[in-house]
Write a protein that holds these residues in place. Sequence first.
Motif, PDB file in Angstrom:
ATOM      1  N   GLU B 355       0.812  -1.315  -0.016  1.00  0.00           N
ATOM      2  CA  GLU B 355       0.034   0.066  -0.056  1.00  0.00           C
ATOM      3  C   GLU B 355       0.758   1.191   0.075  1.00  0.00           C
ATOM      4  O   GLU B 355       1.873   1.165   0.530  1.00  0.00           O
ATOM      5  CB  GLU B 355      -0.906   0.133   1.239  1.00  0.00           C
ATOM      6  CG  GLU B 355      -1.877  -1.212   1.107  1.00  0.00           C
ATOM      7  CD  GLU B 355      -2.671  -1.196   0.072  1.00  0.00           C
ATOM      8  OE1 GLU B 355      -3.188  -2.068  -0.567  1.00  0.00           O
ATOM      9  OE2 GLU B 355      -3.178   0.078  -0.244  1.00  0.00           O
ATOM     10  N   PRO B 356       0.490   2.180  -0.626  1.00  0.00           N
ATOM     11  CA  PRO B 356       1.095   3.645  -0.740  1.00  0.00           C
ATOM     12  C   PRO B 356       1.348   3.983   0.944  1.00  0.00           C
ATOM     13  O   PRO B 356       0.111   4.013   1.778  1.00  0.00           O
ATOM     14  CB  PRO B 356       0.583   4.578  -1.528  1.00  0.00           C
ATOM     15  CG  PRO B 356      -0.698   4.089  -1.735  1.00  0.00           C
ATOM     16  CD  PRO B 356      -0.817   2.479  -1.477  1.00  0.00           C
ATOM     17  N   ASN B 357       2.279   4.508   1.452  1.00  0.00           N
ATOM     18  CA  ASN B 357       2.551   5.136   2.593  1.00  0.00           C
ATOM     19  C   ASN B 357       2.643   6.633   2.565  1.00  0.00           C
ATOM     20  O   ASN B 357       2.527   6.880   3.793  1.00  0.00           O
ATOM     21  CB  ASN B 357       3.809   4.346   3.331  1.00  0.00           C
ATOM     22  CG  ASN B 357       5.017   4.813   2.432  1.00  0.00           C
ATOM     23  OD1 ASN B 357       4.980   5.059   1.302  1.00  0.00           O
ATOM     24  ND2 ASN B 357       6.242   5.317   3.284  1.00  0.00           N
ATOM     25  N   VAL B 358       2.590   7.176   1.584  1.00  0.00           N
ATOM     26  CA  VAL B 358       2.539   8.528   1.709  1.00  0.00           C
ATOM     27  C   VAL B 358       1.571   9.036   0.530  1.00  0.00           C
ATOM     28  O   VAL B 358       1.279   8.406  -0.498  1.00  0.00           O
ATOM     29  CB  VAL B 358       3.891   9.139   1.501  1.00  0.00           C
ATOM     30  CG1 VAL B 358       4.841   8.909   2.513  1.00  0.00           C
ATOM     31  CG2 VAL B 358       4.381   8.573   0.252  1.00  0.00           C
ATOM     32  N   SER B 359       1.240  10.242   0.698  1.00  0.00           N
ATOM     33  CA  SER B 359       0.629  10.790  -0.529  1.00  0.00           C
ATOM     34  C   SER B 359       1.429  11.496  -1.665  1.00  0.00           C
ATOM     35  O   SER B 359       1.167  12.696  -1.437  1.00  0.00           O
ATOM     36  CB  SER B 359      -0.677  11.779   0.243  1.00  0.00           C
ATOM     37  OG  SER B 359      -1.263  12.541  -0.792  1.00  0.00           O
ATOM     38  N   LEU B 360       2.225  10.715  -2.405  1.00  0.00           N
ATOM     39  CA  LEU B 360       2.878  11.110  -3.555  1.00  0.00           C
ATOM     40  C   LEU B 360       2.381  10.703  -4.701  1.00  0.00           C
ATOM     41  O   LEU B 360       2.266   9.488  -4.967  1.00  0.00           O
ATOM     42  CB  LEU B 360       4.121  10.742  -3.368  1.00  0.00           C
ATOM     43  CG  LEU B 360       5.199  11.558  -4.430  1.00  0.00           C
ATOM     44  CD1 LEU B 360       5.594  12.892  -4.064  1.00  0.00           C
ATOM     45  CD2 LEU B 360       6.183  10.450  -4.871  1.00  0.00           C
ATOM     46  N   THR B 361       1.714  11.794  -5.662  1.00  0.00           N
ATOM     47  CA  THR B 361       1.070  11.159  -6.824  1.00  0.00           C
ATOM     48  C   THR B 361       1.790  11.875  -8.023  1.00  0.00           C
ATOM     49  O   THR B 361       2.830  12.534  -7.634  1.00  0.00           O
ATOM     50  CB  THR B 361      -0.432  11.326  -6.722  1.00  0.00           C
ATOM     51  OG1 THR B 361      -0.454  12.766  -6.803  1.00  0.00           O
ATOM     52  CG2 THR B 361      -1.169  10.717  -5.470  1.00  0.00           C
ATOM     53  N   GLU B 362       0.996  11.476  -9.334  1.00  0.00           N
ATOM     54  CA  GLU B 362       1.686  12.593 -10.316  1.00  0.00           C
ATOM     55  C   GLU B 362       1.510  13.923  -9.990  1.00  0.00           C
ATOM     56  O   GLU B 362       1.957  14.644 -10.773  1.00  0.00           O
ATOM     57  CB  GLU B 362       0.795  11.899 -11.572  1.00  0.00           C
ATOM     58  CG  GLU B 362      -0.658  12.372 -11.709  1.00  0.00           C
ATOM     59  CD  GLU B 362      -1.689  11.869 -10.618  1.00  0.00           C
ATOM     60  OE1 GLU B 362      -1.216  11.009 -10.159  1.00  0.00           O
ATOM     61  OE2 GLU B 362      -2.737  12.352 -10.887  1.00  0.00           O
ATOM     62  N   GLN B 363       0.411  14.394  -9.405  1.00  0.00           N
ATOM     63  CA  GLN B 363       0.062  15.897  -9.132  1.00  0.00           C
ATOM     64  C   GLN B 363       1.459  16.470  -8.500  1.00  0.00           C
ATOM     65  O   GLN B 363       1.810  17.736  -9.071  1.00  0.00           O
ATOM     66  CB  GLN B 363      -0.682  15.939  -8.043  1.00  0.00           C
ATOM     67  CG  GLN B 363      -2.326  15.349  -8.303  1.00  0.00           C
ATOM     68  CD  GLN B 363      -2.734  16.029  -9.922  1.00  0.00           C
ATOM     69  OE1 GLN B 363      -2.633  17.213 -10.025  1.00  0.00           O
ATOM     70  NE2 GLN B 363      -3.071  15.210 -10.968  1.00  0.00           N
ATOM     71  N   GLY B 364       2.091  15.764  -7.799  1.00  0.00           N
ATOM     72  CA  GLY B 364       3.469  16.700  -7.254  1.00  0.00           C
ATOM     73  C   GLY B 364       4.089  17.100  -8.632  1.00  0.00           C
ATOM     74  O   GLY B 364       4.739  18.255  -8.489  1.00  0.00           O
ATOM     75  N   LEU B 365       4.608  15.805  -9.413  1.00  0.00           N
ATOM     76  CA  LEU B 365       5.475  16.137 -10.463  1.00  0.00           C
ATOM     77  C   LEU B 365       4.721  17.159 -11.435  1.00  0.00           C
ATOM     78  O   LEU B 365       5.568  18.120 -11.871  1.00  0.00           O
ATOM     79  CB  LEU B 365       5.835  14.967 -11.011  1.00  0.00           C
ATOM     80  CG  LEU B 365       6.634  15.143 -12.244  1.00  0.00           C
ATOM     81  CD1 LEU B 365       8.166  15.365 -11.721  1.00  0.00           C
ATOM     82  CD2 LEU B 365       7.294  13.765 -12.791  1.00  0.00           C
ATOM     83  N   VAL B 366       3.453  17.235 -11.606  1.00  0.00           N
ATOM     84  CA  VAL B 366       3.183  18.166 -12.350  1.00  0.00           C
ATOM     85  C   VAL B 366       3.122  19.482 -11.989  1.00  0.00           C
ATOM     86  O   VAL B 366       3.523  20.540 -12.703  1.00  0.00           O
ATOM     87  CB  VAL B 366       1.441  17.748 -12.603  1.00  0.00           C
ATOM     88  CG1 VAL B 366       0.767  18.847 -13.405  1.00  0.00           C
ATOM     89  CG2 VAL B 366       1.215  16.458 -13.295  1.00  0.00           C
TER      90      VAL B 366
END
Lengths: 366, 586
Positions: B355-366
């Motif tokens: 499971e993901p342990n942090v809220s890091l998604t494509e949005q950050g890079l965008v």
Amino acid sequence: MSAPLEHDYIGLGLAEASSMEIASEKLTSSSSSSSTLSTEQNSCNNNNNNNSNTNNNTNKALLDFKETELRLGLPGSKSPERKPTNNGVSVSLFGKDIENSSSKVYSLSPLKNIVSGAKRGFSDAIDGSSGNWGLSMNGKSEADLCKGAVLYSPRGGGLDEKNKIIKETSVLPQSPKAAQEKKKNQLPASNEPASAPAAKAQVVGWPPIRSFRKNTMASNLAKNNDDDGAEGKTGSGCLYVKVSMDGAPYLRKLDLKTCNNYVELSSALEKMFSCFTIGQCDSNGLPGRDGLSESRLKDLLHSSEYVLTYEDKDNDWMLVGDVPWGMFAGSCRRLRIMKGSEAIGLGMYHFFFFFIEISVKNPFEV
Amino acid sequence: MLKRMSYSSFPEDVLEHVFSFVQSDKDRNAISLVCKSWFEIERWCRRRIFVGNCYAVSPRMVIRRFPDVRSVELKGKPHFADFNLVPEGWGGHVYPWIYAMATGYPCLEEIRLKRMVVTDETLELIAKSFKNFKVLVLSSCEGFSTHGLAAIAANCRNLRELDLRESEVEDLSGNWLSHFPDTCTSLVALNIACLGSEVSFSALERMVGRSPNLRTLRLNRAVPLDKLANLLRRAPQLVELGTGAYSSDLRPEVLSNLAGAFSGCKELKGMSGFWDVVPAYLPAIYPVCSGLTSLNLSYASVQSPDLIKLVSQCLNLQRLWILDYIEDSGLEALAASCKDLQELRVFPSEPFGVEPNVSLTEQGLVCVSEGCPKLESVLYFCRRFSNDALVTIARNRPNMIRFRLCIIEPQTPDYLTHQPLDTGFGAIVEHCKDLRRLSLSGLLTDRVFEYIGTYAKKLEMLSVAFAGETDLGLHHVLSGCESLRKLEIRDCPFGDKALLANAAKLETMRSLWMSSCSVSLEACKLLGQKMPRLNVEVIDERGPLDSMPESFPVEKLYIYRSVAGPRFDMPGFVWNMDEDSALRLS
């Protein structure tokens, strides 16, 4: 054998489209040797078939055919003759994917160009078995290629001391790290490629993270837990806290995340200390005994010698049991089994332990 | 010596002087092709050599052509060795090079090695062969111990740089540092960050104290935080600092001492280390934040709020390496504060977690792609992506030159549409016309390779994993990518056809790696026989090749161009597919 063709792949656009269509169909129909192929692909496979058949008996031909067939499935997927590779672990992963292909298979966007007649596709490019294969030499002809091959004779007179130098170390993993990886990869030959593992299998070298970083992060997590869960608590899968007991020569560690409530904490602590042999009695006069049964321990629990306390984030010592479990687990940094005489003023006793004598041979791993 | 032609109006020494202003290898190579006399002059005055594949040429050939070289850079194992895909013992031994250069280049001053096997014997040979030895950089190397380092320390009187970045060193004793004589005051850079055990701290302190030119100091984890202030006070001129463990019991005097020491470091531009960070100590570096251009927090397990506080003070930051603890919110803050950001690397804190342990998604890079106009180099690990996000990033940053995206789960589709990520990556190669390096991930069909072949004309290095469907994919890349030098592929359904059809292309590249694909032994043999200037090496640990059917796919394949012919140090599980060996096998 088809005559060597002039291979100019610049204009491959049309042929590509058809091949891709074929590829997607093959993927959905889970790689069988016959399928809805276009004439190109068919002729190619027939060629292969013929070649194999002329050289072998029928059984082998079938085998050969399957083996020479372009494997369009994912690597390691359903191919019974194929020996499991060292990436056997990844095989299962994909086996699972292939079986659940319905969720993974995407629909190709409608292709704009339909193949019209470009027979010169990949299928005709190479005809392996005859050796008469089309090397795309950027316009050079086959003849030039052969000439070139003659001119460049294999170099290096020392080819005798050859490539078969067997160094012992080369096949033996050198470091424990490497051994671990090898163990993960070398599944026994009987491993069914298609069976999906219950837990998620780790693929070698994926995700692509350098060993240095992997090792550092692994020990990072461990170290963070050493700080009694102060750092790195969020997101780590365990929460080790030190448990000390007054009078004990050493501490223990307990993963709070393995408990869901105070009862489980209690039994975890019981188990932890029930491995100690009893040599003496306490002041209550209970007879000494080798080994400690659970019921015996429970009896001891209800004597009022010890109190369980914990140190919270603010460095205060609190009595265990006052707050909801979640709040406790989130703020607990270490546990201390405090002697009753020191615990005066803390109120009711919730947990009781009786530590008598330790006779443990090995330090335990936590 | 060649007779100088009369029409050459420039005397040799003038030409030599002019050539000395040309440092780039490419330009030097071009100069040497102009005419024979230029070739001669150039080869005598070339001082620096870069060999991207140590097996592409033999040391004797290099020494013969370039007789007076002072600096050598060599690379050994293929890149995928970083991820344990190359078995132990494969090769990359540097000893033959050092042995040859010990007599061939007595004036050698600099040796830089990457992914090579370096033994203590090698280090001892270096230490005693090169009287003016100055620079030793061992990047991701292995095979040596602190004894070898002691030899270097003891014998290299004018040592300027000792950089062990990410090498695997057998730690036998921390005493090696004491072997530096007290007369050694020339040190400019010292990187011991990879060493596991303690080095003698007093020796380190003395060393730092007597090295006025020290600009780079990267400590290892064992150096405690409370000692850092002392070191900093002795070296306030430091430009690059790697801390040791960044944790300590919370004592106010440690913090103030440290902050004071940092305030004294006016030149500090880059920081790294930060193992075991206690966030309470981070404010100690606030005084230097505004000057920082490079920050490596990729070992710092610190949560987003603390990271944001830190990073938003680094207004001149150009390079940031960080863990995914920064989360999308942190990257948003980064995009808002660090307008000079050029390179971002986000590493996974728990890559093997389900499971993901942090809220890091494509949005950050965008976000970062929108807010940081100079962003050109990205390495991003995350768990989900979408074609839309990739297209947005591509449109925002046409100046991108390195784009490496790793979606942790192989073959993950677009999380919004469940489609492959073909169009997304297609947009990247289409818009980013100067893209030199690309790593793919997620669910990908042959189509993405079609895009790459069509658009990625400047692409030099491509990494592919768990992608594609047919040989067409590989064919697109090999036939379309004109600048391709390195191609590494794993777990893709690519077989013989594309490889054989594009055999000539392989001679224009440095190397091709394919593992867990579908290339048959037969095709490898064919390639090896027909292409004498390629070394076609089959790596297979399952057993002897002659018992393997011809049509069986090989485990791993490493093809590289070489003028040195087959190498002589192949272990038992590596076979060269040239004519002789092919005959031997069949």
